[in-house]
Design an enzyme around this catalytic site. Sequence first.
Site, mmCIF file in Angstrom:
data_model
loop_
_atom_site.group_PDB
_atom_site.id
_atom_site.type_symbol
_atom_site.label_atom_id
_atom_site.label_comp_id
_atom_site.label_asym_id
_atom_site.label_seq_id
_atom_site.Cartn_x
_atom_site.Cartn_y
_atom_site.Cartn_z
ATOM 1 N N ASP A 437 36.802 48.049 46.404
ATOM 2 C CA ASP A 437 38.033 47.361 46.020
ATOM 3 C C ASP A 437 39.103 48.417 45.744
ATOM 4 O OD1 ASP A 437 39.171 44.597 44.971
ATOM 5 O OD2 ASP A 437 39.822 46.169 43.581
ATOM 6 N N ILE A 438 40.284 48.208 46.331
ATOM 7 C CA ILE A 438 41.392 49.159 46.137
ATOM 8 C C ILE A 438 41.920 49.004 44.713
ATOM 9 C CG2 ILE A 438 43.663 49.861 46.957
ATOM 10 C CD1 ILE A 438 42.973 48.640 49.644
ATOM 11 N N GLU A 480 41.938 42.654 49.020
ATOM 12 C CA GLU A 480 41.849 44.111 49.106
ATOM 13 C C GLU A 480 40.402 44.599 48.992
ATOM 14 O OE1 GLU A 480 42.718 43.065 44.754
ATOM 15 O OE2 GLU A 480 43.204 42.366 46.755
#
Length: 560
Positions: A437-438, A480
């Site tokens: 996950d960004i 994301e």
Amino acid sequence: MENEDHKTRFIQVSRLRSIKTKIIVFALLATIIPCISLGTLSYIQNRKFLQEKIANELRNATVQTGGEFDLWLKARFYDLKVFCSSYIVSENLQRMLGKDRDNIERLVAANRVKEYLRSVREKFSDYRELVLVSMIGDPLATSSSEAPIVNLPAQWFKQLEGGKPIVGNPYWDATLNMRVLTLAEVIKSSDNRSLGILAVKIDLASIMAILERKAAEGVDEIYLTDQKGRLIVSSTTIFGNPPQSIFAKNLLATGSDLPQTPAEYTNYRDQPVVGLGTRIPEMGWAAFAEMEKAGAYADIMQLRTLTFMIVGILLLAMGALASFLGHTIVRPLKRLSGDAGKVASGDLNVDIPVHGNNEVSYLTQVFNHMVSNLRRGQAEISQAHEALIEKNRELHRLSITDGLTGLFNRKHLMDLFDMEMARTRRYRIPFSVLIADIDHFKKINDTYGHLAGDAVLRRIADTLGQVVRECDHVGRYGGEEFLIILPSSDADGAVQMAQRIREQICQVRFYNDGNDISITISLGVAQCTDGEDSVEAILSRADTALYQAKANGRDQVIGP
């Protein structure tokens, strides 16, 4: 006086019975009888051939039209199934219909479906409008900016219960200002529940192009009718309300197979024609091909005139002309029959030289033209087949990839996940899963805009594709988040891979309008070893590890 009368009668009888007269009479009879017999036989055979030619042209036109329409319809049904199986449609439709969803989530889901329908409409010109419909027939979303109007048949729900796609009746769409055909297919959820219906309005112009192309090959008009004989589309332009062919109506009303021999009748334009029809079972429609009667039989009338001329010439030329005809007719016919046998066995590399200008030469030209059409048709079918294969490849690629990042989409990732689970259960080979996950991605979107956020997602996707192994599967899990499946990898190897990914992402620099944006990601790791876990359990462990990495300050890897 009596002697003179007797002498006159003797002279008259003697002249009629003289050898010279008998020779002349015999020669005339010997010439006239064969000439008339041969001329009549030739006329009958050639007339039969021309009638069979007309029948073949009409039959080929209707059969090929029906075949091409069947291929066209199957291609539309296949496209419709592909559209319905899209993850975007099924998942967002569940969100739109879910009672536990708030209005904002439903609105977002509806907008995503609309964007998908618009993108399909832009890529496929035949589909003039795509409409998402609930199971009770209420429109939910459309590719058009106008309010959706769906013209479904009265028995559409029974068609769905029978496992068949919904096929509407052609009608004039006032919004699109054209004649369209409505097709629809049910949308299924992952647990095989019926969620709704995807209906498409198809422009009939492509069918008209097929009819025009087939009509140009030897007939005056080809048209499709419904079960009541009403014209749906024709190779010629139809103005106003679609007319009705009484001949087609009466034939189709019997419910039996249509005759295979041409019929003479008055068409819907009140013109005498020669026509033939064939049913299209899939739709209950029929295809009819017609020729003007005068034009169709012009060759036969010309043949009759030519036959009389040949008989006259034969009366004058007698034996010499018979010898000439034996040389110019019998020999080419033998050659034509031999090459016809080759064509019957499948060899289309036949081209008979044409000599002279008579029935045989005309027959040879017709034969050569027929073989040329067969070769052309075979080539067109091959090209259409290759084009269909290429189109199927492209549709498959679009169905398994994410449109923004080019990685696998979530649906395909789940299919790969199931495959790895099956392999682990069978061979006891472990595999691992990473969820990445960004960090602070919402801040990037809020600060620099969604376009910058999309660019960051693409950059991260490219980096992931470069770091992982060739045997690994990388895809966009949602928003994301990214999902990486590592076949034949235990937890330690997966953690090492996650660390390499994290370090590589830290080195990525993204510039937006002069701003240097640093990017970090957090990763959660989970391992499947015994094959007893479910997909949901493994993903839950990886997701829990990811949330722990987020809680510990982000930019780190948490393993099992």
